[in-house]
Write a protein that holds these residues in place. Structure first.
Motif, PDB file in Angstrom:
ATOM      1  N   GLU A 165      30.139  37.356  33.465  1.00  0.00           N
ATOM      2  CA  GLU A 165      30.468  37.712  34.848  1.00  0.00           C
ATOM      3  C   GLU A 165      31.691  36.927  35.329  1.00  0.00           C
ATOM      4  O   GLU A 165      32.571  37.466  36.005  1.00  0.00           O
ATOM      5  CB  GLU A 165      29.234  37.421  35.732  1.00  0.00           C
ATOM      6  CG  GLU A 165      29.303  38.022  37.116  1.00  0.00           C
ATOM      7  CD  GLU A 165      29.599  39.519  37.105  1.00  0.00           C
ATOM      8  OE1 GLU A 165      29.098  40.235  36.218  1.00  0.00           O
ATOM      9  OE2 GLU A 165      30.357  39.962  37.992  1.00  0.00           O
ATOM     10  N   VAL A 166      31.734  35.643  34.952  1.00  0.00           N
ATOM     11  CA  VAL A 166      32.887  34.808  35.316  1.00  0.00           C
ATOM     12  C   VAL A 166      34.161  35.395  34.705  1.00  0.00           C
ATOM     13  O   VAL A 166      35.199  35.503  35.359  1.00  0.00           O
ATOM     14  CB  VAL A 166      32.674  33.362  34.825  1.00  0.00           C
ATOM     15  CG1 VAL A 166      33.954  32.553  34.956  1.00  0.00           C
ATOM     16  CG2 VAL A 166      31.538  32.711  35.601  1.00  0.00           C
ATOM     17  N   ARG A 218      34.682  38.453  33.897  1.00  0.00           N
ATOM     18  CA  ARG A 218      35.024  39.701  34.595  1.00  0.00           C
ATOM     19  C   ARG A 218      35.795  39.401  35.889  1.00  0.00           C
ATOM     20  O   ARG A 218      36.774  40.055  36.205  1.00  0.00           O
ATOM     21  CB  ARG A 218      33.735  40.478  34.891  1.00  0.00           C
ATOM     22  CG  ARG A 218      33.842  41.945  34.554  1.00  0.00           C
ATOM     23  CD  ARG A 218      32.486  42.619  34.489  1.00  0.00           C
ATOM     24  NE  ARG A 218      31.882  42.501  33.181  1.00  0.00           N
ATOM     25  CZ  ARG A 218      30.618  42.192  32.949  1.00  0.00           C
ATOM     26  NH1 ARG A 218      29.804  41.939  33.960  1.00  0.00           N
ATOM     27  NH2 ARG A 218      30.157  42.134  31.724  1.00  0.00           N
ATOM     28  N   VAL A 219      35.316  38.375  36.605  1.00  0.00           N
ATOM     29  CA  VAL A 219      36.004  38.002  37.851  1.00  0.00           C
ATOM     30  C   VAL A 219      37.427  37.549  37.544  1.00  0.00           C
ATOM     31  O   VAL A 219      38.382  37.956  38.211  1.00  0.00           O
ATOM     32  CB  VAL A 219      35.231  36.870  38.581  1.00  0.00           C
ATOM     33  CG1 VAL A 219      36.050  36.349  39.755  1.00  0.00           C
ATOM     34  CG2 VAL A 219      33.878  37.369  39.051  1.00  0.00           C
ATOM     35  N   LEU A 220      37.572  36.731  36.496  1.00  0.00           N
ATOM     36  CA  LEU A 220      38.897  36.211  36.167  1.00  0.00           C
ATOM     37  C   LEU A 220      39.845  37.350  35.778  1.00  0.00           C
ATOM     38  O   LEU A 220      41.011  37.360  36.154  1.00  0.00           O
ATOM     39  CB  LEU A 220      38.792  35.177  35.044  1.00  0.00           C
ATOM     40  CG  LEU A 220      38.073  33.877  35.430  1.00  0.00           C
ATOM     41  CD1 LEU A 220      37.900  32.978  34.208  1.00  0.00           C
ATOM     42  CD2 LEU A 220      38.826  33.137  36.528  1.00  0.00           C
ATOM     43  N   ARG A 221      39.314  38.317  35.024  1.00  0.00           N
ATOM     44  CA  ARG A 221      40.154  39.456  34.645  1.00  0.00           C
ATOM     45  C   ARG A 221      40.546  40.245  35.898  1.00  0.00           C
ATOM     46  O   ARG A 221      41.672  40.717  36.027  1.00  0.00           O
ATOM     47  CB  ARG A 221      39.402  40.393  33.683  1.00  0.00           C
ATOM     48  CG  ARG A 221      39.322  39.921  32.246  1.00  0.00           C
ATOM     49  CD  ARG A 221      40.664  39.874  31.549  1.00  0.00           C
ATOM     50  NE  ARG A 221      41.281  41.187  31.337  1.00  0.00           N
ATOM     51  CZ  ARG A 221      42.487  41.355  30.822  1.00  0.00           C
ATOM     52  NH1 ARG A 221      43.214  40.312  30.473  1.00  0.00           N
ATOM     53  NH2 ARG A 221      42.986  42.564  30.659  1.00  0.00           N
ATOM     54  N   LEU A 222      39.591  40.356  36.822  1.00  0.00           N
ATOM     55  CA  LEU A 222      39.819  41.128  38.043  1.00  0.00           C
ATOM     56  C   LEU A 222      40.973  40.543  38.863  1.00  0.00           C
ATOM     57  O   LEU A 222      41.747  41.276  39.459  1.00  0.00           O
ATOM     58  CB  LEU A 222      38.530  41.127  38.874  1.00  0.00           C
ATOM     59  CG  LEU A 222      38.400  42.161  39.976  1.00  0.00           C
ATOM     60  CD1 LEU A 222      38.271  43.538  39.362  1.00  0.00           C
ATOM     61  CD2 LEU A 222      37.176  41.856  40.832  1.00  0.00           C
ATOM     62  N   VAL A 223      41.075  39.213  38.877  1.00  0.00           N
ATOM     63  CA  VAL A 223      42.134  38.612  39.688  1.00  0.00           C
ATOM     64  C   VAL A 223      43.410  38.400  38.864  1.00  0.00           C
ATOM     65  O   VAL A 223      44.321  37.710  39.302  1.00  0.00           O
ATOM     66  CB  VAL A 223      41.696  37.272  40.332  1.00  0.00           C
ATOM     67  CG1 VAL A 223      40.538  37.502  41.288  1.00  0.00           C
ATOM     68  CG2 VAL A 223      41.328  36.240  39.292  1.00  0.00           C
ATOM     69  N   LEU A 238      35.717  43.323  26.804  1.00  0.00           N
ATOM     70  CA  LEU A 238      35.745  43.498  28.252  1.00  0.00           C
ATOM     71  C   LEU A 238      37.108  44.024  28.678  1.00  0.00           C
ATOM     72  O   LEU A 238      38.104  43.755  28.035  1.00  0.00           O
ATOM     73  CB  LEU A 238      35.490  42.151  28.947  1.00  0.00           C
ATOM     74  CG  LEU A 238      34.195  41.434  28.556  1.00  0.00           C
ATOM     75  CD1 LEU A 238      34.246  39.994  28.997  1.00  0.00           C
ATOM     76  CD2 LEU A 238      33.017  42.137  29.179  1.00  0.00           C
ATOM     77  N   THR A 239      37.122  44.761  29.809  1.00  0.00           N
ATOM     78  CA  THR A 239      38.419  45.285  30.250  1.00  0.00           C
ATOM     79  C   THR A 239      39.114  44.284  31.148  1.00  0.00           C
ATOM     80  O   THR A 239      38.497  43.391  31.668  1.00  0.00           O
ATOM     81  CB  THR A 239      38.254  46.584  31.029  1.00  0.00           C
ATOM     82  OG1 THR A 239      37.212  46.418  31.956  1.00  0.00           O
ATOM     83  CG2 THR A 239      38.004  47.723  30.092  1.00  0.00           C
TER      84      THR A 239
END
Lengths: 298, 223
Positions: free
Chosen positions: A203-204, A206-211, A297-298
């Motif tokens: 989850e961490v 995913r958040v990092l990729r998101l930002v 992960l994307t």
């Protein structure tokens, strides 16, 4: 509202732990790295010691030979003289000498006790031969001895030197193999630990990729953590292992095998390489695991 | 800026979206609406390259998403602010650190005064050192919005930003989005709250995209 201006990250921001601390399980990786390095120190000591042993045995025994003369008492002196004259004319022999009675008695003393009447026993005469460089032709020497002194027997120690040297060599290979296996096991362990950490922190990530974090940034956070952990663990393991080796009883003059286990001179520097090697293994294993996981992960 | 050309997206069992063609012009304000499960989140995910279209072409800043490497995707996301419905914070870092995260991950940081100003803009200055789980739903959404805009992105995509908050807080968040639009940002807000859309229309020239029967259509002026 004004949008914040960006500037290069300060050390505080750079050291920001974007991946949450992983608690007690992190210590398992450190502990395992330490334990494995501890074992590695002994495997290293074993292979270095057996290497030395193999060299020593080969060296000490290769250079000497013994001629044993068994003959009837009246023939003894004649044949001894014949052997000595053969040796004198054989090329490749550095020196030779017949052992006198006192020396023979000293050799036998451990078995028969002191006060042995050597002269009363049909004890063979021993002649020590030291090989020169280049050495002599043992087959030719044997034939000449057979002709001049029928009771003489040349023993150049190959019969028992070779298996001993071979055993020591095998021992060294075994030691090197153990080090390689420990290294591979450590890589496997760290890969598993890193994969577990990556899965826990999906989850961490995913958040990092998101930002907008790049894979290398995310991987770095994990890689640094596992590399430092392994380095710390294996540094402690190495220190403990070296202390253990140092605490072994000192080798005696003859260099018995068990007491000879240890490091000598510059050999003490070898175990210091282990923590760095372990950290390198951890670095590569974590990096590989991280990039593998990130691609999912994307 | 963001363009869809005959885009389709299908999960295993048939199309969720199909034949989507549209262009989000710079400075535009769009609402994306439709029943839950219609594909609003999927549409947004296509717009920030979390998902790749199964057919057609999605272009982000004039680049086909299928040609983007993982690092290109990361760089593109620094130009797109994303506000997730469930915010997605790192719960072990303070609100301020979470807001600054887009800077942190590119080895930069913001001027502390500017960060303070941004915190004040979303009304969270007093909560800068709090941890995300200590925040209320509205506070979390505003913190997420602040994080989305901190790197001064060209586009802001918000997925149900008012989903978990009361009406008053919804209006406050809407006001922030309208302000951003007036600064020239392109805004897309996925919502099922028609009241919010009506409210917005009074403040800004917003267009409404409606997802129905797997298509994304521009809705009429009437709601």
């Amino acid at each position: 509202m004004r949008f914040p201006r960006a500037k290069p990250a300060s050390p505080a921001t750079r050291a920001l732990q974007v991946v949450p601390p992983s608690g007690p399980t992190a210590w398992l990786a450190t502990f395992t790295a330490g334990a494995m390095t501890f074992l590695c120190v002994f495997a290293l000591a074993l292979s270095l010691a057996s290497g030395r042993l193999a060299d020593r045995w080969s060296e000490a025994l290769a250079r000497t030979a013994t001629i044993r003369l068994s003959a009837p008492a009246e023939q003894m002196e004649i044949q001894t003289a014949a052997i000595l004259s053969v040796l004198a004319t054989t090329p490749g022999i550095a020196s030779y000498r017949a052992l006198d009675e006192a020396e023979t008695r000293a050799l036998l003393e451990p078995w028969f006790g002191p006060g042995l009447p050597v002269e009363a026993l049909p004890i063979p005469r021993l002649i020590e031969v030291v090989e020169g460089d280049p050495g002599y032709d043992s087959q030719g020497l044997r034939q000449r001895l057979a002709a001049e002194a029928p009771g003489a027997l040349l023993d150049d120690h190959t019969r028992w030197r070779r298996p001993l040297a071979e055993a020591a060599e095998r021992l060294r290979i075994l030691g090197v193999l153990s080090i390689a296996l420990i290294g591979a096991a450590m890589a496997a362990m760290i890969t598993l630990a890193a994969r577990a950490a990556l899965a826990t922190n999906a989850e961490v990530i995913r958040v990092l990729r998101l930002v907008g974090a790049r894979d290398s940034y995310i991987a770095r956070a994990f890689v640094r953590r596992f590399t430092l952990r392994t380095l710390a663990g294996s540094a402690v393991g190495t220190a403990a292992g070296m202390a253990g080796v140092a605490a072994l009883p000192a080798a005696d003059a003859a260099g018995g095998f068990l007491t000879g286990l240890g490091f000598t001179g510059a050999g003490w520097l070898w175990p210091l390489v282990l923590p760095l090697l372990a950290a390198l293994v951890a670095f590569l294993a974590t990096r590989r695991a991280a990039f593998q996981k990130l691609r999912e992960l994307t | 800026m963001i363009a869809f050309e005959n885009v389709a997206y299908s999960y295993g069992g048939g199309d969720l979206l199909s034949d989507v063609t549209l262009r989000l012009a710079p400075g535009s304000f769009h609402f994306l609406t439709g029943p839950s499960g219609a594909g609003k989140s999927t549409f947004l995910k296509l717009a920030y390259a979390e998902l790749l279209p199964t057919a057609g072409r999605v272009t982000l800043f004039d680049r086909d998403v299928t040609t983007l490497s993982r690092d290109d995707v990361a760089r593109t996301r620094r130009r797109i602010g994303i506000v997730h419905q469930d915010c997605k914070f790192l719960d072990h870092l303070s609100v301020a650190a979470n807001m600054a995260l887009p800077f942190t991950v590119s080895d930069r940081e913001s001027d502390p005064q500017d960060l303070d100003e941004l915190l004040a803009w979303v009304g969270l200055r007093h909560l800068a050192d709090a941890l995300p789980p200590q925040l209320s739903g509205g506070e979390r959404q505003r913190a997420a919005l602040a994080r989305a805009v901190i790197v001064d992105p060209d586009v802001i995509l918000a997925d149900e930003p008012t989903g978990n908050v009361d009406w008053e807080m919804s209006l406050r968040i809407l006001t922030l989005l309208v302000e951003l639009n007036k600064m020239g940002k392109t805004i897309v807000v996925a919502t099922h709250d028609l009241n919010l859309i009506r409210q917005a229309k009074a403040q800004v020239q917003a267009r409404v995209l409606r997802i129905a029967k797997h298509r994304v259509q521009l809705a009429g002026a009437d709601l």
